[in-house]
Design an enzyme around this catalytic site. Structure first.
Site, PDB file in Angstrom:
ATOM      1  N   GLY A   1       0.828  -1.207   0.000  1.00 59.83           N
ATOM      2  CA  GLY A   1       0.000   0.000   0.000  1.00 59.83           C
ATOM      3  C   GLY A   1       0.855   1.246   0.000  1.00 59.83           C
ATOM      4  O   GLY A   1       0.567   2.214  -0.718  1.00 59.83           O
TER       5      GLY A   1
ATOM      6  N   CYS B   1     -16.908   2.841  10.252  1.00 60.85           N
ATOM      7  CA  CYS B   1     -16.315   4.107  10.687  1.00 60.85           C
ATOM      8  C   CYS B   1     -17.365   5.154  11.029  1.00 60.85           C
ATOM      9  O   CYS B   1     -17.106   6.053  11.830  1.00 60.85           O
ATOM     10  CB  CYS B   1     -15.362   4.631   9.607  1.00 60.85           C
ATOM     11  SG  CYS B   1     -16.106   4.706   7.977  1.00 60.85           S
TER      12      CYS B   1
ATOM     13  N   GLU C   1     -10.717   8.779   3.575  1.00 58.35           N
ATOM     14  CA  GLU C   1     -11.908   8.565   4.399  1.00 58.35           C
ATOM     15  C   GLU C   1     -11.439   7.771   5.595  1.00 58.35           C
ATOM     16  O   GLU C   1     -11.061   6.600   5.470  1.00 58.35           O
ATOM     17  CB  GLU C   1     -12.982   7.831   3.594  1.00 58.35           C
ATOM     18  CG  GLU C   1     -14.357   7.872   4.253  1.00 58.35           C
ATOM     19  CD  GLU C   1     -14.559   6.748   5.244  1.00 58.35           C
ATOM     20  OE1 GLU C   1     -14.507   7.044   6.462  1.00 58.35           O
ATOM     21  OE2 GLU C   1     -14.748   5.596   4.828  1.00 58.35           O
TER      22      GLU C   1
ATOM     23  N   GLU D   1     -11.202   5.634  18.449  1.00 52.67           N
ATOM     24  CA  GLU D   1     -12.021   4.706  17.682  1.00 52.67           C
ATOM     25  C   GLU D   1     -11.704   3.270  18.106  1.00 52.67           C
ATOM     26  O   GLU D   1     -10.556   2.834  18.033  1.00 52.67           O
ATOM     27  CB  GLU D   1     -11.764   4.890  16.182  1.00 52.67           C
ATOM     28  CG  GLU D   1     -12.682   4.066  15.315  1.00 52.67           C
ATOM     29  CD  GLU D   1     -12.486   4.340  13.832  1.00 52.67           C
ATOM     30  OE1 GLU D   1     -13.486   4.504  13.125  1.00 52.67           O
ATOM     31  OE2 GLU D   1     -11.320   4.395  13.393  1.00 52.67           O
TER      32      GLU D   1
END
Length: 486
Positions: free
Chosen positions: A218, A290, A256, A389
């Site tokens: 990535g 999310c 995002e 989170e």
């Protein structure tokens, strides 16, 4: 599986990964489902080169009719194989079956048609008419063009939705794509690559699907100067790394990222209905979304009653086999994710919190990656469980002292992805929603998720928008053309 799930799609060919294969697991049972192609840096290098070549040398970027036809072909191919894809998604993602009839499969597949329709009707050129800047007669127009090669890096929680939310608009806009899915859900992407190769007219190199167990691929994709746009969905921490890497080539980024969204219950709301809805939301897909609301803000005078209602709802939901039509809360994706959730639960206790329900693994399940739906009480908004989170079926309940205080608490977060407001007085609820610093807001249970609705966040929840016209335009460049006239 009857479809190929252990091959990469590179330059129009289904090929093995240079690194061999790696296993993919069923998170509900820990059983090995099978193997996925394990790409190396060399495979990613070839995929990026193929996408660059296809954009620069083929007619894909300028042939609108071809793009529209291919998107509809892909939608139709996915729909033909929906039964097989449904079972694959339940097994690999641990997604509850009911969700595959919505955001986990059927909805994003249908959304490809919306992006095809948008590309057909979009105003690609705008005539600004004649003017005489600095006394020079000129005729001006503004045209929209594809940005180029898109590097799409996607997570495991809603793989079809996020893969297609990037692929659909990127292809409709005329870009070529290298898709790097999460290692936890490689089959969902590999199946997509197989259908593209075998059942569409998408030219070689336009879409490349590179599955790998190596997260470094990535970073390789984000840092390659041949890539014109990196579209990333994932954690805020990884998003920062992607942005830093892409900055070396000043590559455009769409991000995002995370969320810690607030569910505000006003003092005129139906408390039972609102708290039950908050429990339903946080337990869905084990809280692995999310935009899920994970802070429940209730009037201080009703706090104890709200705790009782919410805890009862979460206990009733419980956990279940994702294959079961009635299951709402399945497993989390992996042992690593379960350990991450458990570490947050331990922190909540250290910070003075307690569990009104849940708080650990279900006693009746010794296989699979399970966490009980959990309600944390006794914390403030400054606690780590209320600020970080968690990405599990974990809800923190907090008291508020009226509308202003509720807005203050909701906005006191590094994130700004989503939110919810429940109240009987609609104008009052709308006024509270208008003050939330978030990219999406649900009022009294309204659903904002749809192909035509832009999705994204404020603050550390990201940059840019996905879906809708705004999401489509993330994949476009703007060019101004002026012609001298007599």
């Amino acid at each position: 599986m009857s479809r190929t799930t252990d091959r990469l799609l590179v330059n129009g060919r289904l090929v093995p990964g240079s690194g061999g294969t790696f296993e993919t697991l069923n998170p509900a049972t820990e059983e090995i489902l099978g193997e996925a192609a394990d790409a190396t840096a060399a495979d990613m290098e070839e995929a990026i080169g193929a996408a660059r070549q296809a954009f620069d040398s083929s007619g894909w970027a300028t042939d609108l009719a071809l793009r529209v036809r291919c998107l509809r072909q892909l939608r139709d191919a996915l729909q033909r194989h929906s039964d097989e894809l449904r079972e694959l998604t339940i097994a690999e993602v641990g997604a509850p079956r009911f969700l595959t009839f919505g955001a986990q499969l059927d909805a994003p597949v249908a959304d490809l048609g919306w992006f095809a329709d948008l590309a057909e009707s979009y105003e690609w050129s705008t005539d600004l008419g004649r003017a005489e800047p600095m006394g020079i007669p000129s005729h001006r127009r503004v045209v929209k063009e594809p940005v180029g090669v898109v590097g799409a890096i996607t997570p495991w929680n809603f793989p079809h939705q996020i893969n297609l939310a990037k692929l659909g608009p990127a292809l409709a806009a005329g870009n070529t794509v290298v898709l790097k899915p999460a290692p936890d859900t490689p089959w969902c992407a590999a199946f997509l690559g197989t259908l593209i190769a075998e059942e569409t007219d998408i030219p070689a190199g336009v879409v490349n699907v590179v599955t790998s167990s190596d997260h470094a691929l990535g970073a390789q994709l984000a840092g390659d100067p041949r890539v014109d746009l990196v579209s990333f969905t994932g954690s805020t921490a990884t998003g920062r790394a992607v942005m830093t890497t892409a900055a070396q080539s000043l590559t455009k980024v769409f991000l995002e990222l995370g969320g810690k969204s607030a569910f505000i219950v006003l003092d005129d709301a139906d408390l039972r209905a609102a708290c039950s809805y908050a429990a339903f939301s946080v337990a869905t897909h084990a809280g692995q979304g999310c935009a899920i609301t994970t802070r429940l803000l209730v009037p201080r005078a009703a706090y104890d009653q709200a705790v009782e209602i919410t805890a009862k709802s979460l206990r009733r939901i419980g956990v279940g086999d994702p294959k079961d039509d009635k299951t709402l809360c399945g497993p989390v994706i992996s042992a690593r994710q379960r350990e991450r959730v458990e570490s947050h639960l331990e922190l909540a206790i250290k910070d003075g919190g307690s569990f009104a329900c849940g708080g650990g693994r279900p006693a009746d399940r010794d296989r699979g990656f399970w966490i009980e739906p959990t309600l944390i009480t006794g914390l403030t908004n400054e606690s780590r469980a209320a600020r970080e989170e968690i990405f599990g079926p974990v809800l923190v309940i907090l008291p508020h002292d009226g509308d202003d205080d509720a807005v203050r608490i909701a906005n006191d977060s590094p994130y700004g992805l989503s939110g919810a407001v429940h109240g009987t007085d609609l104008e009052r609820a709308r006024a509270v929603a208008a003050r939330l610093r978030t990219g999406t807001v649900s009022v009294n249970g309204g659903v904002w998720y749809a192909a035509d609705v832009p999705f994204g966040g404020y603050k550390q929840s990201g940059i840019g928008r996905e879906m809708g016209v705004a999401g489509f335009e993330e994949y476009l460049e703007t060019k101004a053309i002026s012609e001298g006239v007599a």
